[in-house]
Design a protein around this motif. Structure first.
Motif, PDB file in Angstrom:
ATOM      1  N   ILE A   5      20.438   7.464 -15.039  1.00 45.35           N
ATOM      2  CA  ILE A   5      20.317   7.487 -13.578  1.00 45.35           C
ATOM      3  C   ILE A   5      19.534   6.270 -13.122  1.00 45.35           C
ATOM      4  O   ILE A   5      18.453   5.974 -13.663  1.00 45.35           O
ATOM      5  CB  ILE A   5      19.607   8.771 -13.099  1.00 45.35           C
ATOM      6  N   ALA A   6      20.062   5.560 -12.138  1.00 45.21           N
ATOM      7  CA  ALA A   6      19.353   4.468 -11.483  1.00 45.21           C
ATOM      8  C   ALA A   6      19.051   4.889 -10.054  1.00 45.21           C
ATOM      9  O   ALA A   6      19.956   5.317  -9.323  1.00 45.21           O
ATOM     10  CB  ALA A   6      20.191   3.188 -11.496  1.00 45.21           C
ATOM     11  N   ILE A   7      17.790   4.793  -9.662  1.00 41.28           N
ATOM     12  CA  ILE A   7      17.360   5.128  -8.313  1.00 41.28           C
ATOM     13  C   ILE A   7      17.088   3.833  -7.572  1.00 41.28           C
ATOM     14  O   ILE A   7      16.298   3.002  -8.044  1.00 41.28           O
ATOM     15  CB  ILE A   7      16.083   5.998  -8.332  1.00 41.28           C
ATOM     16  N   ARG A  27      17.292   8.918 -19.313  1.00 42.64           N
ATOM     17  CA  ARG A  27      16.894   7.513 -19.195  1.00 42.64           C
ATOM     18  C   ARG A  27      17.057   7.132 -17.724  1.00 42.64           C
ATOM     19  O   ARG A  27      18.176   7.016 -17.220  1.00 42.64           O
ATOM     20  CB  ARG A  27      17.770   6.643 -20.088  1.00 42.64           C
ATOM     21  N   VAL A  28      15.937   6.951 -17.056  1.00 39.09           N
ATOM     22  CA  VAL A  28      15.921   6.738 -15.607  1.00 39.09           C
ATOM     23  C   VAL A  28      15.266   5.397 -15.306  1.00 39.09           C
ATOM     24  O   VAL A  28      14.246   5.044 -15.908  1.00 39.09           O
ATOM     25  CB  VAL A  28      15.147   7.864 -14.884  1.00 39.09           C
ATOM     26  N   TYR A 156       3.175   9.066  -7.395  1.00 38.73           N
ATOM     27  CA  TYR A 156       4.511   9.453  -7.853  1.00 38.73           C
ATOM     28  C   TYR A 156       5.081   8.441  -8.852  1.00 38.73           C
ATOM     29  O   TYR A 156       5.612   8.817  -9.902  1.00 38.73           O
ATOM     30  CB  TYR A 156       5.457   9.590  -6.666  1.00 38.73           C
ATOM     31  N   VAL A 157       4.985   7.152  -8.527  1.00 36.93           N
ATOM     32  CA  VAL A 157       5.575   6.155  -9.423  1.00 36.93           C
ATOM     33  C   VAL A 157       4.762   6.033 -10.702  1.00 36.93           C
ATOM     34  O   VAL A 157       5.323   5.846 -11.795  1.00 36.93           O
ATOM     35  CB  VAL A 157       5.734   4.786  -8.710  1.00 36.93           C
ATOM     36  N   LEU A 158       3.443   6.149 -10.616  1.00 43.67           N
ATOM     37  CA  LEU A 158       2.614   6.094 -11.811  1.00 43.67           C
ATOM     38  C   LEU A 158       2.929   7.266 -12.732  1.00 43.67           C
ATOM     39  O   LEU A 158       3.036   7.110 -13.960  1.00 43.67           O
ATOM     40  CB  LEU A 158       1.141   6.114 -11.402  1.00 43.67           C
ATOM     41  N   ASP A 159       3.107   8.434 -12.153  1.00 45.85           N
ATOM     42  CA  ASP A 159       3.479   9.629 -12.918  1.00 45.85           C
ATOM     43  C   ASP A 159       4.849   9.441 -13.563  1.00 45.85           C
ATOM     44  O   ASP A 159       5.049   9.750 -14.748  1.00 45.85           O
ATOM     45  CB  ASP A 159       3.478  10.831 -11.974  1.00 45.85           C
ATOM     46  N   GLY A 164       8.117   8.120 -18.772  1.00 47.11           N
ATOM     47  CA  GLY A 164       9.318   7.514 -19.327  1.00 47.11           C
ATOM     48  C   GLY A 164      10.235   6.767 -18.397  1.00 47.11           C
ATOM     49  O   GLY A 164      11.194   6.122 -18.842  1.00 47.11           O
ATOM     50  N   VAL A 165      10.005   6.808 -17.078  1.00 44.63           N
ATOM     51  CA  VAL A 165      10.864   6.083 -16.147  1.00 44.63           C
ATOM     52  C   VAL A 165      10.550   4.590 -16.221  1.00 44.63           C
ATOM     53  O   VAL A 165       9.386   4.184 -16.310  1.00 44.63           O
ATOM     54  CB  VAL A 165      10.662   6.599 -14.711  1.00 44.63           C
ATOM     55  N   VAL A 166      11.571   3.765 -16.180  1.00 51.33           N
ATOM     56  CA  VAL A 166      11.403   2.307 -16.119  1.00 51.33           C
ATOM     57  C   VAL A 166      11.351   1.906 -14.643  1.00 51.33           C
ATOM     58  O   VAL A 166      12.224   2.291 -13.858  1.00 51.33           O
ATOM     59  CB  VAL A 166      12.560   1.579 -16.828  1.00 51.33           C
TER      60      VAL A 166
END
Length: 460
Positions: A5-7, A27-28, A156-159, A164-166
């Motif tokens: 998934i790409a956000i 894999r996000v 949110y982004v730090l979490d 595992g999010v890139v």
């Protein structure tokens, strides 16, 4: 590397989606066009955390805002995010306004918001005597809160990254090519990402991203909101969210405390064609002053520290534009407007439920890594007040920004973050430095030097 998934878009909604998806074995990747997350709509709003009683009944928006409000109160404290329940008043001065407010109270209570009540004018003025005289009644919503609009997407982004999010900033998607098993997203310099599915949470530019994929269901109509920020002395007089009686077209200009100790007046609501047109105008500021004079003229004695404009990603539709096209491996999350801050965790949960297990049969992780961001609330203990912390590290006793009491230790910690600020304005949002009366006139040069030193060490 191919992602599941790409956000697209790292505002408060995109980062919340990334955080929720990080709870699964996926894999996000989170892509952000600007140098820092939360640098468009998410950086300029009223920072109210609302229970959702004033959102349209029967809509997905109300459902997700209500859920987001519940989740934020439950999950924010563990991440270090402050939240203060100050309550909200919707005020009525005329017979016509009284009828509207009474109807709003009845509707809210019928919809299950049992804490919402009607106060008579005498009670309002007894408890808040600084309001203009002649108030007939007010709707009182005691659960309404204020929170930190800058630290929230940071948490949110730090979490998400910790789990595992890139995260890829400065990746502005300029091309979207459909593949047999997903999408190829390319930025201007030719770098590309491939993903099985795309979530478009592009905010002010969501319609442009949609167009790259061949969709045209809505048009973003940016709505500029101008604000006055009153000096902290105003907080001693005004510590409640105050709103005028709503009209069929607007809920009006509010006056509210901020989590940082100021009082804000705003926003205006102006449709503009350019999403980057964040000017403040004489006409807009005059409207704000008029609203303050009409509602709480006693506040006019306090100086204005600064003015700013935010931009809401409204569209030509009144509803949230959450459009799942799972067969085409594309999900749109747009038109979130002014309730995105409150609704972000509800929206994220909803999007995750659309994808897992309908699109991907991913397992939920049994353990996650916790994160904590600095608590920047004016009512919380700050490092300069913590003697034990100063004894352990004198940097927390060296105040750099005297208006906001921000120490060298806090600034250097921000620069050493797993996701360091990439601009001086982002550093300001991480620490409160330069938020105060002088707006950086006294401390700006020193903070700039620390910022550049941190940036240089990051690249060595």
């Amino acid at each position: 590397m191919q992602f599941d998934i790409a956000i697209i878009g790292a505002g408060v909604v995109g980062t919340a989606i990334a955080r929720d998806l990080s709870r699964f074995d996926l894999r996000v990747i989170l892509l952000e066009a600007r140098a820092d997350f939360g640098d468009e709509s998410s950086k300029g709003n009223s920072a109210l955390m609302t229970a959702g009683f004033d959102t349209p009944r029967g809509t997905l928006e109300r459902q997700l805002v209500t859920r987001g409000f519940i989740r934020y109160q439950t999950e924010a404290p563990a991440m270090g995010l402050p939240i203060r329940r100050v309550g909200a008043l919707t005020l009525a001065w005329s017979d016509e306004q009284r009828a509207i407010v009474e109807h709003e109270v009845a509707g809210a209570r019928a919809d299950g918001f049992s804490s919402v009540t009607l106060l008579d004018g005498a009670d309002v003025l007894r408890r808040w005597p600084h309001f203009s005289p002649g108030i007939q009644c007010a709707m009182w919503a005691p659960e309404e809160c204020i929170a930190d609009p800058f630290s929230t997407p940071y948490a949110y982004v730090l979490d998400a990254v910790a789990n595992g999010v890139v995260y890829r900033p400065s990746f502005a998607v300029k091309r979207a090519d459909r593949l047999t098993n997903g999408w190829r997203l390319e930025e201007a310099k030719g770098q590309a990402v491939t993903s099985r599915l795309v979530v478009n949470s592009g905010g002010l530019r969501a319609d442009k991203v949609e167009g790259l994929a061949g969709y045209s269901d809505f048009v973003v109509r940016p709505r500029r909101g101008q604000y006055l920020v009153l000096d902290k002395a105003a907080r001693s007089l005004h510590d409640v969210i105050a709103l005028p009686t709503p009209t069929p077209t607007t809920r009006g200009i509010l006056i509210a405390p901020t989590i940082f100790g100021n009082v804000i007046v705003g926003p205006t609501a102006e449709e503009v064609s350019d999403p980057d047109d964040r000017r403040t105008t004489p006409e807009g500021l005059a409207k704000l002053r008029e609203a303050m004079h009409r509602m709480a003229p006693a506040l006019e004695q306090f100086p204005v520290n600064t003015v700013f404009s935010g931009m809401r990603p409204a569209t030509d539709r009144s509803e949230y534009q959450i459009i799942p096209r799972l067969s085409e491996r594309w999900v749109t999350v747009a038109g979130i407007r002014s309730t995105g801050f409150s609704g972000a965790l509800g929206i994220a949960e909803h999007v995750a439920s659309l994808l897992v297990p309908l699109f991907v049969d991913a397992r939920r992780k049994t353990t996650t890594n916790a994160i904590v961001v600095p608590d920047l609330a004016e009512t919380s203990q700050r490092p300069w007040q913590d003697n034990a912390r100063i004894e352990a590290d004198p940097r927390y006793g060296e105040i750099i920004c005297h208006c906001e009491r921000v120490t060298r230790g806090e600034i250097e910690n921000a620069m050493a973050s797993r996701i360091p600020p990439r601009t001086l304005k982002a550093l300001k949002r991480r620490t409160r430095a330069m938020f105060g009366r002088c707006q950086g006139f006294y401390c700006g040069a020193r903070i700039d030097a620390i910022f550049n030193s941190g940036r240089n060490s990051e690249h060595t």
